[in-house]
Motif scaffolding. Structure first.
Motif, PDB file in Angstrom:
ATOM      1  N   ASP A 191      43.053  64.852  48.919  1.00 47.13           N
ATOM      2  CA  ASP A 191      42.702  66.218  48.521  1.00 47.13           C
ATOM      3  C   ASP A 191      43.812  66.869  47.707  1.00 47.13           C
ATOM      4  N   SER A 192      45.051  66.538  48.029  1.00 43.38           N
ATOM      5  CA  SER A 192      46.194  67.186  47.392  1.00 43.38           C
ATOM      6  C   SER A 192      46.361  66.815  45.922  1.00 43.38           C
ATOM      7  N   VAL A 193      45.730  65.712  45.501  1.00 39.00           N
ATOM      8  CA  VAL A 193      45.910  65.275  44.105  1.00 39.00           C
ATOM      9  C   VAL A 193      44.599  65.235  43.325  1.00 39.00           C
ATOM     10  N   ARG A 194      43.486  65.414  43.998  1.00 38.50           N
ATOM     11  CA  ARG A 194      42.191  65.313  43.320  1.00 38.50           C
ATOM     12  C   ARG A 194      42.108  66.338  42.197  1.00 38.50           C
ATOM     13  N   GLY A 195      41.669  65.866  41.027  1.00 33.35           N
ATOM     14  CA  GLY A 195      41.570  66.734  39.866  1.00 33.35           C
ATOM     15  C   GLY A 195      42.817  66.737  39.004  1.00 33.35           C
ATOM     16  N   ARG A 196      43.923  66.226  39.549  1.00 35.38           N
ATOM     17  CA  ARG A 196      45.177  66.171  38.778  1.00 35.38           C
ATOM     18  C   ARG A 196      45.606  64.737  38.487  1.00 35.38           C
ATOM     19  N   PHE A 197      45.311  63.828  39.413  1.00 39.70           N
ATOM     20  CA  PHE A 197      45.698  62.425  39.258  1.00 39.70           C
ATOM     21  C   PHE A 197      44.475  61.571  38.942  1.00 39.70           C
ATOM     22  N   THR A 198      44.705  60.505  38.173  1.00 43.31           N
ATOM     23  CA  THR A 198      43.634  59.564  37.863  1.00 43.31           C
ATOM     24  C   THR A 198      44.139  58.148  38.051  1.00 43.31           C
ATOM     25  N   ILE A 199      43.436  57.387  38.879  1.00 44.52           N
ATOM     26  CA  ILE A 199      43.773  55.983  39.077  1.00 44.52           C
ATOM     27  C   ILE A 199      42.848  55.139  38.215  1.00 44.52           C
ATOM     28  N   SER A 200      43.404  54.085  37.637  1.00 41.63           N
ATOM     29  CA  SER A 200      42.595  53.188  36.818  1.00 41.63           C
ATOM     30  C   SER A 200      43.113  51.774  36.986  1.00 41.63           C
ATOM     31  N   ARG A 201      42.352  50.838  36.397  1.00 41.07           N
ATOM     32  CA  ARG A 201      42.674  49.433  36.638  1.00 41.07           C
ATOM     33  C   ARG A 201      42.354  48.610  35.409  1.00 41.07           C
ATOM     34  N   ASP A 202      43.180  47.607  35.163  1.00 43.30           N
ATOM     35  CA  ASP A 202      42.956  46.641  34.091  1.00 43.30           C
ATOM     36  C   ASP A 202      43.043  45.251  34.699  1.00 43.30           C
ATOM     37  N   ASN A 203      41.898  44.623  34.931  1.00 46.23           N
ATOM     38  CA  ASN A 203      41.888  43.318  35.593  1.00 46.23           C
ATOM     39  C   ASN A 203      42.318  42.178  34.686  1.00 46.23           C
ATOM     40  N   VAL A 204      42.394  42.408  33.398  1.00 50.30           N
ATOM     41  CA  VAL A 204      42.930  41.385  32.491  1.00 50.30           C
ATOM     42  C   VAL A 204      44.449  41.319  32.661  1.00 50.30           C
ATOM     43  N   LYS A 205      45.052  42.487  32.792  1.00 47.58           N
ATOM     44  CA  LYS A 205      46.503  42.564  32.953  1.00 47.58           C
ATOM     45  C   LYS A 205      46.923  42.552  34.420  1.00 47.58           C
ATOM     46  N   ASN A 206      45.957  42.513  35.324  1.00 45.27           N
ATOM     47  CA  ASN A 206      46.263  42.566  36.768  1.00 45.27           C
ATOM     48  C   ASN A 206      47.117  43.786  37.089  1.00 45.27           C
ATOM     49  N   ALA A 207      46.694  44.917  36.599  1.00 45.90           N
ATOM     50  CA  ALA A 207      47.494  46.123  36.752  1.00 45.90           C
ATOM     51  C   ALA A 207      46.638  47.312  37.178  1.00 45.90           C
TER      52      ALA A 207
ATOM     53  N   LEU B   7      44.808  31.027  44.777  1.00 47.91           N
ATOM     54  CA  LEU B   7      44.315  31.879  45.853  1.00 47.91           C
ATOM     55  C   LEU B   7      44.890  33.282  45.747  1.00 47.91           C
ATOM     56  N   GLU B   8      46.165  33.367  45.409  1.00 49.99           N
ATOM     57  CA  GLU B   8      46.789  34.685  45.246  1.00 49.99           C
ATOM     58  C   GLU B   8      46.179  35.424  44.059  1.00 49.99           C
ATOM     59  N   MET B   9      45.883  34.719  42.982  1.00 51.85           N
ATOM     60  CA  MET B   9      45.275  35.357  41.813  1.00 51.85           C
ATOM     61  C   MET B   9      43.868  35.839  42.145  1.00 51.85           C
ATOM     62  N   ILE B  10      43.134  35.068  42.920  1.00 48.51           N
ATOM     63  CA  ILE B  10      41.811  35.496  43.353  1.00 48.51           C
ATOM     64  C   ILE B  10      41.925  36.751  44.210  1.00 48.51           C
ATOM     65  N   MET B  11      42.908  36.777  45.078  1.00 55.92           N
ATOM     66  CA  MET B  11      43.121  37.953  45.920  1.00 55.92           C
ATOM     67  C   MET B  11      43.371  39.193  45.067  1.00 55.92           C
ATOM     68  N   ILE B  12      44.186  39.025  44.034  1.00 61.52           N
ATOM     69  CA  ILE B  12      44.506  40.163  43.167  1.00 61.52           C
ATOM     70  C   ILE B  12      43.243  40.694  42.498  1.00 61.52           C
ATOM     71  N   LYS B  13      42.414  39.804  42.015  1.00 61.80           N
ATOM     72  CA  LYS B  13      41.257  40.222  41.220  1.00 61.80           C
ATOM     73  C   LYS B  13      40.058  40.657  42.063  1.00 61.80           C
ATOM     74  N   THR B  14      40.062  40.348  43.334  1.00 66.61           N
ATOM     75  CA  THR B  14      38.874  40.628  44.143  1.00 66.61           C
ATOM     76  C   THR B  14      39.101  41.659  45.241  1.00 66.61           C
ATOM     77  N   ASN B  15      40.248  42.313  45.222  1.00 62.75           N
ATOM     78  CA  ASN B  15      40.526  43.312  46.242  1.00 62.75           C
ATOM     79  C   ASN B  15      40.808  44.677  45.639  1.00 62.75           C
ATOM     80  N   GLY B  16      40.472  45.688  46.395  1.00 62.71           N
ATOM     81  CA  GLY B  16      40.857  47.019  46.003  1.00 62.71           C
ATOM     82  C   GLY B  16      42.362  47.186  46.076  1.00 62.71           C
ATOM     83  N   MET B  17      42.850  48.185  45.336  1.00 65.57           N
ATOM     84  CA  MET B  17      44.268  48.481  45.358  1.00 65.57           C
ATOM     85  C   MET B  17      44.458  49.973  45.526  1.00 65.57           C
ATOM     86  N   ALA B  18      45.686  50.352  45.795  1.00 63.57           N
ATOM     87  CA  ALA B  18      45.921  51.764  46.097  1.00 63.57           C
ATOM     88  C   ALA B  18      47.322  52.192  45.708  1.00 63.57           C
ATOM     89  N   TRP B  19      47.473  53.481  45.554  1.00 67.09           N
ATOM     90  CA  TRP B  19      48.783  54.108  45.414  1.00 67.09           C
ATOM     91  C   TRP B  19      49.038  54.938  46.673  1.00 67.09           C
TER      92      TRP B  19
END
Length: 118
Positions: free
Chosen positions: A68-84, A30-42
Motif C-alpha cells: 500500500d505504501s508504494v502503490r501508484g508510485r512504484f512499478t515493477i516489471s520483468r524482462d525474461n530474455v535478460k532474466n531481470a 534447472l536453475e535457469m528454469i527456476m529463474i524463468k518459471t517463478n515469480g520474483m519480488a522486491w
C-alpha cells in the motif's frame, strides 16, 4: 545456485525518481528454469525495521502486486530474455530510504541502498 544482483541504488531528493535492476543467473539448466518459471519480488529493509515486501511480479510478468505504501508510485516489471526484474520508483519519499533486495524463492541478492533526502 541462483545468483541475484541488484543495481541502481543511490541518493535522490524527495520527489525524485530512481530505477533499480536485478539480474538473475544460474549455472545449471534447472536453475535457469527456476529463474524463468517463478515469480520474483522486491523487498526493502529500513534501519531498525523488519524487511518488508514492496512488489511482486509473476513469472510471465502478467500480474503484479504492491505494498500500500508504494502503490501508484512504484512499478515493477520483468524482462525474461535478460532474466531481470526492475523497480521504477517515482515521487520518492524520505520513508522510502532502505536497502532494497531482489528475491526469487529462497534466493536473495546482496541489496542496494536507496537514500531519499528530505
Amino acid at each position: 545456485q541462483v545468483q541475484l544482483v541488484e543495481s541502481g541504488g543511490g541518493l535522490v531528493q524527495a520527489g525524485g525518481s530512481l530505477g533499480l535492476s536485478c539480474t538473475a543467473s544460474g549455472r545449471t539448466s534447472l536453475e535457469m528454469i527456476m529463474i524463468k518459471t517463478n515469480g520474483m519480488a522486491w523487498f526493502r529493509q529500513a534501519p531498525g525495521k523488519e524487511r518488508e515486501l514492496v512488489a511482486t511480479i509473476t513469472a510471465n510478468g502478467g500480474s503484479t502486486t504492491y505494498a500500500d505504501s508504494v502503490r501508484g508510485r512504484f512499478t515493477i516489471s520483468r524482462d525474461n530474455v535478460k532474466n531481470a526484474i526492475y523497480l521504477q520508483m517515482n515521487s520518492l519519499k524520505f520513508e522510502d530510504t532502505a536497502v532494497y533486495y531482489c528475491n526469487l524463492r529462497r534466493f536473495w541478492g546482496p541489496g542496494t541502498q536507496v537514500t531519499v533526502s528530505s
